[in-house]
Design a protein around this motif. Structure first.
Motif: not given
Length: 265
Positions: A105, A129-130, A155, A159, A162
């Motif tokens: 993350i 995740l960004e 992705r 976050a 997501e």
């Protein structure tokens, strides 16, 4: 050899493995503070020289982060190696039962991503995740240069949006989860990490000591409050074994929180 000179307290310290000379003309307390920071950096460099050999991909990643005007807040070289060892250890334990899966993350420029992905099995996958598309673009280029494109997926998005999607997609469970993003929602990231974990999953959260500011009971710093909330949540969460260890180095005084899931949660 680095030589640090103090004009007020007449102390001199030398650190091997460094070449520059730094001179200070400060009060006793100020000079002690500078001395401590210099020691941290010197010890970091000593450890890096012995144990951390950055290849071209990692060095180019660091330069790309600078060139891309991305904040210079990546993990340090030795912290990257530490994460790599943790992830590889889990791989050794689990290699006969499950393919390796890692969740990150907070991608930033992909420096920690590369360290973690290199601990994967050949059939393993890392999802990162960004929030920032520019950061993701720089990271993807760095990951490609490292030869890891087939194992890493980034992705882009919030976050906290997501992670619920990943839960619905049955993207987990992950064997290793690394949290290194905006600090305010750290507790929420941790809750979602638990939902995407399994017994034996190791969850690591970076930047949780913040130069000791976590001791400030009435802090108005949202980053500090965020990690305080994380620690309080971890302390009362059943089914995990958790602790925090301090890190001292070139990046100053900070720390990482670790939690192992030992029961279904």
């Amino acid at each position: 050899e680095k030589e640090i000179k103090y004009s007020n307290n007449k102390r001199r310290n030398s650190y091997p493995l460094c070449s520059e000379v730094v001179t200070f003309d400060l009060s006793l307390n100020e000079s002690r503070h500078i001395m401590d920071n210099s020691i941290f950096g010197a010890v970091d460099q000593f450890i890096n020289n012995l144990f951390v050999k950055e290849d071209d991909a990692l060095q180019q990643t660091k330069q790309a982060i600078i060139d891309g005007n991305i904040p210079l807040i990546s993990i340090s070289e030795n912290q990257g190696k530490f994460l790599h060892i943790l992830a590889k250890f889990l791989h050794i334990l689990a290699r006969l039962t499950h393919p390796k899966k890692i969740l990150e993350i907070g991608t930033l420029g992909g420096y920690s991503t590369i360290w973690l992905a290199r601990a994967l099995q050949k059939s393993g996958q890392l999802i990162s995740l960004e929030l920032d598309q520019h950061h993701a673009d720089v990271a993807l280029a760095n990951i490609a240069k490292a030869g890891l494109s087939n194992q890493v997926k980034i992705r882009v998005g919030n976050a906290l949006e997501e992670l619920p999607k990943m839960k619905k997609e049955d993207a987990g469970p992950f064997d290793f989860i690394f949290i290194d993003a905006d600090k305010e929602p750290y507790a929420e990231y941790f809750e979602w990490a638990l939902q995407l974990s399994r017994p034996g999953t190791l969850i690591v959260a970076d930047n949780v000591v913040r130069e000791g500011k976590i001791l400030e009971e009435n802090s108005t710093d949202t980053n500090v409050v965020g990690v305080q909330r994380l620690m309080q949540r971890m302390a009362v969460t059943p089914g995990i074994t958790a602790t925090v260890f301090q890190t001292i180095g070139g990046k100053g005084h900070d720390g990482m929180a670790l939690a192992i899931v030992n029961e279904a949660v």
